[in-house]
Design a protein around this motif. Structure first.
Motif, PDB file in Angstrom:
ATOM      1  N   SER A   1      -0.952 -34.277  12.079  1.00  0.00           N
ATOM      2  CA  SER A   1       0.456 -34.639  12.258  1.00  0.00           C
ATOM      3  C   SER A   1       0.985 -34.017  13.534  1.00  0.00           C
ATOM      4  O   SER A   1       0.518 -32.949  13.963  1.00  0.00           O
ATOM      5  CB  SER A   1       1.288 -34.179  11.053  1.00  0.00           C
ATOM      6  OG  SER A   1       1.130 -32.791  10.854  1.00  0.00           O
ATOM      7  N   GLN A   2       1.966 -34.698  14.153  1.00  0.00           N
ATOM      8  CA  GLN A   2       2.594 -34.219  15.376  1.00  0.00           C
ATOM      9  C   GLN A   2       4.093 -34.536  15.317  1.00  0.00           C
ATOM     10  O   GLN A   2       4.522 -35.436  14.598  1.00  0.00           O
ATOM     11  CB  GLN A   2       1.980 -34.893  16.611  1.00  0.00           C
ATOM     12  CG  GLN A   2       0.456 -34.883  16.646  1.00  0.00           C
ATOM     13  CD  GLN A   2      -0.117 -36.165  16.097  1.00  0.00           C
ATOM     14  OE1 GLN A   2       0.459 -37.234  16.245  1.00  0.00           O
ATOM     15  NE2 GLN A   2      -1.267 -36.057  15.428  1.00  0.00           N
ATOM     16  N   ILE A   3       4.838 -33.773  16.096  1.00  0.00           N
ATOM     17  CA  ILE A   3       6.273 -34.011  16.249  1.00  0.00           C
ATOM     18  C   ILE A   3       6.496 -34.676  17.604  1.00  0.00           C
ATOM     19  O   ILE A   3       6.037 -34.177  18.635  1.00  0.00           O
ATOM     20  CB  ILE A   3       7.080 -32.702  16.146  1.00  0.00           C
ATOM     21  CG1 ILE A   3       6.880 -32.071  14.763  1.00  0.00           C
ATOM     22  CG2 ILE A   3       8.556 -32.954  16.406  1.00  0.00           C
ATOM     23  CD1 ILE A   3       7.444 -32.907  13.626  1.00  0.00           C
ATOM     24  N   LEU A   4       7.216 -35.800  17.620  1.00  0.00           N
ATOM     25  CA  LEU A   4       7.499 -36.538  18.838  1.00  0.00           C
ATOM     26  C   LEU A   4       9.006 -36.663  19.011  1.00  0.00           C
ATOM     27  O   LEU A   4       9.785 -36.464  18.071  1.00  0.00           O
ATOM     28  CB  LEU A   4       6.891 -37.941  18.796  1.00  0.00           C
ATOM     29  CG  LEU A   4       5.376 -38.107  18.777  1.00  0.00           C
ATOM     30  CD1 LEU A   4       4.789 -37.816  17.423  1.00  0.00           C
ATOM     31  CD2 LEU A   4       5.007 -39.524  19.218  1.00  0.00           C
ATOM     32  N   CYS A   5       9.396 -37.009  20.238  1.00  0.00           N
ATOM     33  CA  CYS A   5      10.788 -37.311  20.534  1.00  0.00           C
ATOM     34  C   CYS A   5      10.809 -38.412  21.585  1.00  0.00           C
ATOM     35  O   CYS A   5       9.985 -38.389  22.522  1.00  0.00           O
ATOM     36  CB  CYS A   5      11.540 -36.076  21.030  1.00  0.00           C
ATOM     37  SG  CYS A   5      13.308 -36.373  21.307  1.00  0.00           S
ATOM     38  N   PRO A   6      11.713 -39.364  21.477  1.00  0.00           N
ATOM     39  CA  PRO A   6      11.743 -40.457  22.459  1.00  0.00           C
ATOM     40  C   PRO A   6      12.019 -39.997  23.876  1.00  0.00           C
ATOM     41  O   PRO A   6      11.726 -40.732  24.826  1.00  0.00           O
ATOM     42  CB  PRO A   6      12.867 -41.360  21.945  1.00  0.00           C
ATOM     43  CG  PRO A   6      12.984 -41.045  20.486  1.00  0.00           C
ATOM     44  CD  PRO A   6      12.670 -39.590  20.359  1.00  0.00           C
ATOM     45  N   CYS A   7      12.547 -38.786  24.028  1.00  0.00           N
ATOM     46  CA  CYS A   7      12.927 -38.345  25.376  1.00  0.00           C
ATOM     47  C   CYS A   7      11.746 -37.860  26.198  1.00  0.00           C
ATOM     48  O   CYS A   7      11.898 -37.616  27.396  1.00  0.00           O
ATOM     49  CB  CYS A   7      13.986 -37.246  25.276  1.00  0.00           C
ATOM     50  SG  CYS A   7      13.340 -35.677  24.663  1.00  0.00           S
ATOM     51  N   THR A   8      10.604 -37.661  25.600  1.00  0.00           N
ATOM     52  CA  THR A   8       9.480 -37.091  26.336  1.00  0.00           C
ATOM     53  C   THR A   8       8.176 -37.657  25.794  1.00  0.00           C
ATOM     54  O   THR A   8       8.101 -38.121  24.647  1.00  0.00           O
ATOM     55  CB  THR A   8       9.461 -35.550  26.202  1.00  0.00           C
ATOM     56  OG1 THR A   8       8.310 -35.040  26.897  1.00  0.00           O
ATOM     57  CG2 THR A   8       9.389 -35.126  24.745  1.00  0.00           C
ATOM     58  N   ARG A   9       7.170 -37.619  26.636  1.00  0.00           N
ATOM     59  CA  ARG A   9       5.826 -38.021  26.197  1.00  0.00           C
ATOM     60  C   ARG A   9       5.092 -36.877  25.527  1.00  0.00           C
ATOM     61  O   ARG A   9       4.037 -37.092  24.928  1.00  0.00           O
ATOM     62  CB  ARG A   9       5.004 -38.510  27.382  1.00  0.00           C
ATOM     63  CG  ARG A   9       5.506 -39.813  27.989  1.00  0.00           C
ATOM     64  CD  ARG A   9       4.565 -40.256  29.088  1.00  0.00           C
ATOM     65  NE  ARG A   9       4.973 -41.531  29.667  1.00  0.00           N
ATOM     66  CZ  ARG A   9       4.330 -42.152  30.641  1.00  0.00           C
ATOM     67  NH1 ARG A   9       3.235 -41.607  31.146  1.00  0.00           N
ATOM     68  NH2 ARG A   9       4.767 -43.300  31.115  1.00  0.00           N
ATOM     69  N   ASN A  10       5.593 -35.684  25.668  1.00  0.00           N
ATOM     70  CA  ASN A  10       4.929 -34.531  25.058  1.00  0.00           C
ATOM     71  C   ASN A  10       5.029 -34.601  23.545  1.00  0.00           C
ATOM     72  O   ASN A  10       5.923 -35.242  22.984  1.00  0.00           O
ATOM     73  CB  ASN A  10       5.555 -33.234  25.552  1.00  0.00           C
ATOM     74  CG  ASN A  10       5.267 -33.002  27.029  1.00  0.00           C
ATOM     75  OD1 ASN A  10       4.346 -33.590  27.575  1.00  0.00           O
ATOM     76  ND2 ASN A  10       6.060 -32.155  27.658  1.00  0.00           N
ATOM     77  N   ILE A  11       4.088 -33.924  22.910  1.00  0.00           N
ATOM     78  CA  ILE A  11       4.148 -33.751  21.454  1.00  0.00           C
ATOM     79  C   ILE A  11       3.924 -32.269  21.168  1.00  0.00           C
ATOM     80  O   ILE A  11       3.358 -31.534  21.983  1.00  0.00           O
ATOM     81  CB  ILE A  11       3.087 -34.616  20.731  1.00  0.00           C
ATOM     82  CG1 ILE A  11       1.673 -34.205  21.152  1.00  0.00           C
ATOM     83  CG2 ILE A  11       3.308 -36.083  21.014  1.00  0.00           C
ATOM     84  CD1 ILE A  11       0.952 -33.368  20.159  1.00  0.00           C
ATOM     85  N   VAL A  12       4.366 -31.838  20.003  1.00  0.00           N
ATOM     86  CA  VAL A  12       4.152 -30.454  19.588  1.00  0.00           C
ATOM     87  C   VAL A  12       3.656 -30.472  18.153  1.00  0.00           C
ATOM     88  O   VAL A  12       3.792 -31.459  17.422  1.00  0.00           O
ATOM     89  CB  VAL A  12       5.435 -29.606  19.695  1.00  0.00           C
ATOM     90  CG1 VAL A  12       5.850 -29.410  21.135  1.00  0.00           C
ATOM     91  CG2 VAL A  12       6.558 -30.221  18.879  1.00  0.00           C
ATOM     92  N   CYS A  13       3.073 -29.363  17.759  1.00  0.00           N
ATOM     93  CA  CYS A  13       2.625 -29.223  16.383  1.00  0.00           C
ATOM     94  C   CYS A  13       3.834 -28.936  15.496  1.00  0.00           C
ATOM     95  O   CYS A  13       4.941 -28.665  15.965  1.00  0.00           O
ATOM     96  CB  CYS A  13       1.586 -28.114  16.267  1.00  0.00           C
ATOM     97  SG  CYS A  13       2.207 -26.485  16.709  1.00  0.00           S
ATOM     98  N   LEU A  14       3.615 -28.973  14.210  1.00  0.00           N
ATOM     99  CA  LEU A  14       4.715 -28.782  13.273  1.00  0.00           C
ATOM    100  C   LEU A  14       5.250 -27.365  13.311  1.00  0.00           C
ATOM    101  O   LEU A  14       6.406 -27.123  12.947  1.00  0.00           O
ATOM    102  CB  LEU A  14       4.255 -29.142  11.852  1.00  0.00           C
ATOM    103  CG  LEU A  14       4.406 -30.624  11.457  1.00  0.00           C
ATOM    104  CD1 LEU A  14       3.617 -31.525  12.395  1.00  0.00           C
ATOM    105  CD2 LEU A  14       3.984 -30.842  10.011  1.00  0.00           C
ATOM    106  N   ASN A  15       4.445 -26.401  13.752  1.00  0.00           N
ATOM    107  CA  ASN A  15       4.914 -25.023  13.852  1.00  0.00           C
ATOM    108  C   ASN A  15       5.926 -24.854  14.981  1.00  0.00           C
ATOM    109  O   ASN A  15       6.762 -23.949  14.950  1.00  0.00           O
ATOM    110  CB  ASN A  15       3.735 -24.077  14.082  1.00  0.00           C
ATOM    111  CG  ASN A  15       2.918 -23.873  12.822  1.00  0.00           C
ATOM    112  OD1 ASN A  15       3.464 -23.916  11.719  1.00  0.00           O
ATOM    113  ND2 ASN A  15       1.614 -23.682  12.977  1.00  0.00           N
TER     114      ASN A  15
END
Length: 1467
Positions: free
Chosen positions: A766-780
């Protein structure tokens, strides 16, 4: 040899990263080696001089097992060495698991393969090129590097303030160690505390000063600190926090890890020596500081090996465009630099330690991508703008740009001194190894040899025996290595070929691709095979990982080193030395990893403050002795050619080389590695280090691919922990953001798309995304993605919650099967002391369906097997008795109650008691036990009844039969059974003899009864036995008399008949009786046949007399008959008369030497031939052309089609056209080649042909003589006197009748009426053709038609002579050949004159003046085949010489199938 390519100047790449993709398409990088050398195939690589393997140390000359060293240089204990045998060495994973419990306590171990395991070095040394790393030994030691870093920063600080620190201050006539002075002051609380407590003298003694007045020493130390150190310390108070904030911003966050337990409570396994993971980014000049740190101007210079001209040429060819880190210090730029419109100059060379700034970033997505994308100096590091280039000041250390107005305090103009930014003055501690030159193995071997000789030149004592410098020992090399590492004043630089990709440069082991026939290419200890072994978890990684699943190569020289590190993901590693000098290893158990890291932090806190992930850099050394003093267990081991070194999970290790060597290493991961791997991922996440692969993806791939219980046992807990952590994080996110949008993807993404931009971990599930960026982060790190509201976040999941639960449940259920079975086993044992055998068998069957080794199953299997064997023996005894009764219900036959052991296996009665005793000790129950006890009661009853019958015998067989059957049914060896069987057999024998004497019995059967009776105890006292003996004597007497009579020369027929009649009253053998009967029957049949023959001989008509074949058959049957009939001799004499008549017929046809039976077949052929030739239906006709071509018919072929009678017939044989045919140029008749026996070549070459009908001089092939009709008639007339009728007589009569009819028909031509018209020549030729084709000679008619044909159409100059006979033209036998005959011109005797071409003379068939009639079509033929003829050289007839020239022949017997090659004489 110099390579034809140069190394490309490229940015360092992280070789352990998989390819990323951009805009949905993978980025395919230009193939480069890990050192920036263009990757080319082995055929494209330039060839070098091959490495001579006899110049390096190999296992073949180091077979001796060296004992462990009792005392090592640093006082370390040696790690264990294992010597597996061939059986133990077969599977690496099983063997390593067997030693793991002991070996894990050392961190590293050595494994020496069996002596038979010797893989050949498979690397192509002519095409192997590699780039080295330059290592300065004292710069790798943590304390030395911290000291040099401090002096570097101190030097820059004072230089920027106009103070040139040319040399360090001296105290007591030696340079003052400012770094240790600073540390001593810091340890005591700082400058003010030391001054207040007056501790300067104490610090002086700590620094090693003595013998000077303490007041003066204290004053010198205080003044030096106050002048040089204190201003820099005050500067750091304000500058260091700002620099740390700047670094954190560049890296996307602080690099301060969360401290957690550094050990894993689990079993461990093996892995490979991992290479440094960072790249070269920037250089730091510190040459001057090393000069200042030396004790005086005459301190020892840096030791470097001289490069020969080949090395210089190699470097010039490979590196024409050197980077700044590879240039010399003479090109250093000015310290004052303003950025110009063009590119800035290259930074100065890194002198001194040859270390460069080092930070692993790889392909990590940083938070500030814009900042990272720009080049140093393009934008101001404070305001971020890139304008106002005129006022952009560049740092002389890192090339970073700063607007002079943005600096605090601001600068009004360009400084006159070297200017450094705060980051360079504070220091980051980042550095790595500089790249060295490109070598092949032979060049690097030479470099290593020259360096070693140069370094130890003059340092070794002279051996008094050899008068040469003695060989340096391994202990001396080890002691010297650590001295150089720890001595900041003695700088030695070496080179090390490390982390060389085997996929590009080749492996030292044979591979399947390059060496498919080498058995070692598939050996499990081959490092190309080991990572993907069936027991290695790496087989579930979907791509190859260089250095982990694909081996790396290492080429070392003396003092080259690999620094302290543990393997990536805490895996196992295997390192194999192919050849070369010793490699010394130092290892620390994984359990001591916390102590090790604390000791390292304590030794060099400054480095860890600047780089918390320092131990991931592989660039720091610390003496094992100092580690041991801190309570860290440290072990050493020496690796030599042909030996493996295995490192265990989380075990730190380091080492160095004693000389030129070649090693290969790889990682692998048994099942017990998994807890270490998960902990390694968590540690990487803490330090924001990029992992090599996704641990969660590996677990899920293993769950999908491997369904074995063995995998499920370790995979189940791992997946459960993964699920627990993942569900906890998802629940936390869903709690914080109740309305968060979840996005499900059903396919795997690329690594770049699942990499956390904050901590760099792979968040596969699983990953956290946001429409404002192409980056993703982990749930932590969901809050580290961006500043948007949480409601905009997207939770992207690879597997849904229920899918994860389903996978975990399946694996858990699979892993729980052994536990479920064990619980059943425990319940069964607990419920009853002796469970039923059926229940035990059922439980064993369940265990066999579980593909996993169950400890209790083997014991259960042995128990069930023992029980089954007992039950089988019991069942053999307990077999139902009525089965045996059914076999004996029929009328008993002799010996029917003596059953074979193959049918029943008997046991002694004692065995049944033993079975009952044994079963009492066995842990099972079965119904056979009670049945066996019942059988004991039956056994006792049988014994009682049998004893009574034996003591009171009867004459009734039924009494014995019933009791014997009862005993046999018990299947026990009772002694009473054999006694009862003997009594029954005696009664049965008497009954059999009585029945035999009532009927006829052959002598053999009588003898068998006597033998059997003797075995049963009968003798001549028994009347019945006595009668048998008497009959046996009478039978033997008859046998002797008959055999003697049959063997005598003269037999009496009446005596034989008497003996035959006597056989009905005495026992005889069937063979002798049959022989006597056959003689009498044959004699009677022959005698009757002969009598009939003589009766038939009296018939008047010869056809009614006995047939010759029947007479001959009877005579042949009498040959083996010992008694001849009385008139047999007379019949033989009469048969010979017929034989003489037949021989006379053979002579008529010229077949005197042929067997008699040939005459019959020949007469058949003559009859068939004459039927065609003498046929009156065949009348003269005009010349006709053949309409078809068929195979030439056999002369005796009767299968002529009915349509043949309507077809035209040709030739002298008067048969339809077929095969090769030739036309006569005069009569235009067509002839079969087969009838005339003309060679095919002759027919093809001839332009015209004259037949023997037109030209009487040409002979006709005759297979046999043609008798005259008159002779045949006389022969037939004489047959009337024969007493026996031959079968040939009937055929002879048919031949004569046919010939007579044809002769009578020809009389109209031979004796024509006076008024008959003249006959045409074609008619004469037609009937002459028929006469010549027949096999019976009509002499008068033949001579008449030949003469008339010549008269009407003469061809020869003279009329034909009268024919008296027609003989065979076949080639005589070899025995009758003329000894003077010559078959070839080469065999002609030298005395024989050959005719010249001018002679032009040949003779055909002894007839002179007959020209040759075959003319070749080719005017200059190579060879002409002449039809068979007898060529004679004595008589000559002129022929056209230009047509054919004869080279000369002797008279020879030439058969009709032979050919004569007539060659033109070209000489």
């Amino acid at each position: 040899m110099i390579p034809e390519y140069a190394p490309a100047v490229v940015a360092p790449t992280t070789s352990r990263l998989r390819p990323k993709e951009k805009n949905g398409r993978p980025l395919i990088p230009i193939p480069l080696t890990n050192h920036g050398i263009p990757s080319v195939t082995s055929r494209q690589r330039p060839r070098a001089l091959p490495l001579e393997m006899d110049t390096v140390e190999c296992r073949c000359n180091t077979e001796q097992k060296l004992p462990p060293k009792k005392e090592r240089v640093l006082g370390l204990q040696e790690a264990p060495t294992y010597y597996p045998n061939e059986a133990e060495f077969k599977d690496p994973f099983n063997y390593i698991a067997s030693i793991a419990n002991e070996a894990r306590e050392y961190g590293i171990v050595k494994i020496v393969p069996p002596d038979t395991w010797r893989p050949q070095f498979a690397l192509d040394t002519e095409r192997f090129w590699f780039k080295t790393r330059r290592q300065e030994l004292n710069s790798m030691e943590g304390g030395s590097r911290a000291n040099l870093n401090f002096l570097d920063q101190l030097h820059k600080f004072h230089k920027q303030r106009g103070v040139t620190l040319n040399k360090l201050p001296s105290v007591d006539r030696r340079p003052l160690d400012l770094y240790h002075l600073k540390k001593s002051v810091d340890m005591r609380g700082g400058f003010e505390v030391v001054c207040k407590k007056k501790q300067w003298a104490e610090i002086g003694r700590e620094l090693g000063y003595s013998g000077k007045i303490m007041t003066s020493l204290s004053s010198s130390l205080k003044n030096s600190y106050q002048k040089y150190v204190l201003p820099y310390e005050k500067y750091l108070i304000n500058a260091k926090p700002l620099v740390q904030q700047q670094i954190a911003a560049e890296q996307g966050g602080p690099l301060t890890p969360v401290r957690r337990s550094r050990t894993v409570s689990s079993n461990s396994s093996i892995g490979s020596v991992s290479p440094p993971t960072g790249g070269v980014t920037q250089t730091v000049p510190i040459n001057e500081l090393k000069r200042l740190a030396s004790s005086d101007d005459h301190s020892q210079a840096q030791v470097k090996s001289e490069q020969d001209s080949d090395d210089v040429a190699m470097r010039d060819s490979l590196s024409p465009n050197l980077s700044a880190a590879e240039e010399t210090t003479s090109d250093r730029r000015s310290s004052k630099r303003l950025k110009q419109g063009g590119e800035a100059e290259q930074p100065p060379i890194v002198a001194g330690s040859n270390m460069v700034l080092h930070r692993e970033i790889g392909a990590v997505k940083r938070m500030n991508q814009v900042t990272q994308a720009r080049k140093p100096g393009e934008n101001c590091e404070v305001c971020g703008r890139g304008d106002d280039d005129v006022n952009m000041l560049l740092c002389d250390g890192c090339d970073a740009g700063y607007h002079m107005a943005c600096l605090k305090p601001q600068l009004k103009g360009i400084p006159d001194y070297d200017w450094y930014c705060d980051k360079c003055l504070v220091g980051t501690g980042e550095f790595g190894f500089e790249e060295g030159q490109v070598y092949n193995l032979r060049q690097f071997q030479e470099k290593a040899k020259n360096f070693r000789e140069h370094y130890y030149s003059g340092k070794l004592s002279i051996d008094p025996t050899s008068k040469k410098p003695r060989e340096i020992t391994e202990d001396e090399v080890e002691a010297e290595f650590w001295r150089l590492v720890e001595d900041v004043n003695d700088t030695v630089e070496v080179e090390y070929g490390a982390d060389i990709h085997s996929t590009i440069h080749g492996s030292g082991f044979p591979t399947i691709e390059r060496n498919p026939l080498d058995s070692y290419s598939t050996d499990p200890w081959n490092l190309n095979i080991m990572p993907l072994h069936e027991k290695s978890l790496f087989r579930h990684i979907k791509t190859d990982i260089s250095g982990m699943t694909v081996p790396w190569l290492y080429v070392g020289m003396i003092f080259s080193t690999f620094c302290w590190h543990s393997e990536d993901h805490y895996t196992y590693s295997a390192n194999y030395q192919h050849f070369g000098a010793t490699k010394t290893w130092y290892g620390i158990p994984g359990a001591d990893s916390d102590r090790f890291e604390e000791a390292m932090r304590k030794a060099v806190p400054e480095l860890f403050e600047q780089q918390p992930d320092l131990l991931f850099q592989l660039v720091t050394m610390l003496s094992p002795k100092r580690l041991s003093e801190e309570g860290v267990r440290c072990y050493a081991i020496d690796q030599r050619p042909g030996e493996f070194v295995i490192t265990f999970p989380q075990a730190y290790h380091a080492g160095f080389n004693h000389g030129f060597n070649f090693n290969e290493a790889v990682n692998f991961a048994p099942a017990d590695w998994e807890p270490y791997g998960r902990f390694g991922v968590e540690t990487y996440q803490d330090y924001r280090k990029l992992p090599v692969f996704s641990h969660d993806e590996l677990l899920l791939t293993a769950a999908a691919r491997d369904s074995s219980i063995e995998t499920a046992l370790w995979l189940g807990p791992a997946l459960a922990m993964m699920q627990e952590q993942e569900m906890a994080m998802r629940d936390h996110i869903r709690h914080l953001c109740p309305n968060i949008r979840e996005e499900y993807i059903d396919k795997d993404l690329l690594d770049a798309e699942i990499q956390c931009a904050y901590c760099n971990t792979y968040c596969y599930l699983s990953q956290i995304l946001c429409p404002c960026t192409r980056n993703i982060v982990c749930l932590n790190h969901y809050d580290e993605l961006c500043d948007c509201d949480r409601s905009r976040r997207i939770l992207r999941i690879r597997l849904k919650d229920d899918e994860i639960d389903s996978i975990v449940s399946r694996v858990r259920n699979r892993a729980h099967k052994p536990t479920e079975w064990h619980e059943k086993y425990e319940r069964l044992i607990a419920d009853s002391e002796k469970p039923t055998l059926r229940a035990l068998r059922s439980l064993l069957t369940e265990s066999e369906k579980i593909p996993y080794e169950l400890p209790e199953a083997e014991m259960l299997r042995r128990t069930v097997e023992t029980a089954n064997k007992w039950v089988e023996e019991a069942q053999n005894i307990l077999a139902r008795k009525h089965q045996h009764r059914r076999k004996t219900e029929r009328q008993p036959r002799h010996g029917s109650l003596r059953l074979s052991e193959a049918e029943y296996e008997f046991r002694k009665p004692e065995d049944i008691f033993k079975l009952l005793d044994d079963v009492e000790k066995m842990p099972f129950s079965a119904p056979e036990i009670d049945l066996l006890k019942e059988r004991v009661e039956e056994m006792e009853d049988f014994t009682k009844r049998a004893d009574h019958l034996l003591t009171h015998p009867t004459e009734s067989k039924d009494d014995y039969v019933g009791l014997i059957e009862t005993g046999l049914a018990l299947k026990l060896e009772f002694p009473q059974i054999s006694l009862l069987q003997n009594c029954y057999a005696r009664l049965q024998w008497k009954e059999t003899v009585s029945d035999a004497l009532k009927t006829y019995i052959y002598l053999q059967s009588l003898g068998a009864l006597l033998v059997e009776g003797s075995k049963l105890g009968f003798d001549d006292t028994e009347p019945i036995f006595k009668n048998l003996l008497k009959a046996k004597v009478n039978g033997d007497t008859w046998e002797r008399d008959v055999k003697k009579l049959l063997e005598s020369e003269k037999l009496d027929y009446d005596l034989l008949e008497n003996m035959y009649d006597e056989a009905a009253t005495v026992p005889v053998t069937k063979e002798t009786y049959d022989s006597l009967e056959r003689v009498l029957v044959k004699h009677k049949e022959a005698n009757d046949a002969i009598a009939l023959f003589f009766e038939q001989m009296s018939n008047e008509n010869v056809e009614d007399r006995p047939p010759y074949k029947d007479v001959r058959r009877v005579l042949d049957s009498l040959k083996d008959l010992p008694i001849k009939p009385s008139r047999a001799g007379e019949l033989e004499r009469l048969a010979k008369i017929v034989d003489e008549w037949l021989r006379r017929g053979k002579k008529l046809f010229g077949k005197s030497n042929a067997p008699l039976h040939i005459l019959r077949s020949h007469l058949d052929n003559v009859e068939k031939r004459n039927r065609s030739c003498f046929s009156l239906d065949d009348e003269p006709r005009q010349p006709a052309e053949p309409a078809s071509r068929e195979p030439t018919p056999e002369p005796d072929d009767e299968s002529r089609s009915k349509t043949d009678i309507h077809r035209e017939v040709f030739c002298i044989c008067r048969l339809p056209e077929s095969g090769i045919m030739i036309e006569c140029e005069m009569c235009h008749e067509w002839y079969h080649n087969r009838c005339l026996k003309l060679p095919r070549g002759t027919i093809k070459e001839a332009e015209y042909y004259t037949c023997p009908i037109c030209d009487y001089r040409i002979s006709i092939y005759r297979d046999s003589d043609r008798p005259k009709l008159e002779d045949l008639e006389l022969w037939e007339h004489d047959a009337g006197t024969l007493p026996i009728c031959p079968e040939e007589l009937k055929i002879l009569h048919s031949i004569i009748v046919t010939a007579r009819k044809f002769r009578n028909f020809l009389q109209q031509f031979v004796s024509p009426a006076p008024d008959s018209p003249p006959v045409e020549v074609n008619t004469m030729r037609f009937y002459l053709r028929k006469l010549e084709g027949g096999d019976v000679l009509l002499l008068t008619e033949t001579n008449f038609f030949r003469a008339e044909t010549h008269r009407l159409a003469p061809v020869a100059p003279d009329p034909p002579p009268l024919t008296e006979a027609s003989l065979s033209t076949r080639k005589p036998r070899a025995a009758k050949k003329d000894s003077s005959a010559v078959t070839t011109p080469l065999a002609i005797p030298s005395t024989t004159r050959l005719p010249n071409p001018e002679d032009g003379i040949v003779v055909f068939n002894e007839m002179h003046n007959s020209p040759m009639t075959l003319v070749p079509r080719d005017p200059i033929p190579v060879a002409v085949e002449v039809s068979p003829a007898v060529i004679q050289c004595s008589a000559a007839v002129p022929i056209p010489v230009p047509s054919i020239a004869m080279t000369g022949y002797r008279q020879d017997d030439i058969g009709m199938k032979d050919t004569i090659n007539v060659m033109r004489d070209w000489s």
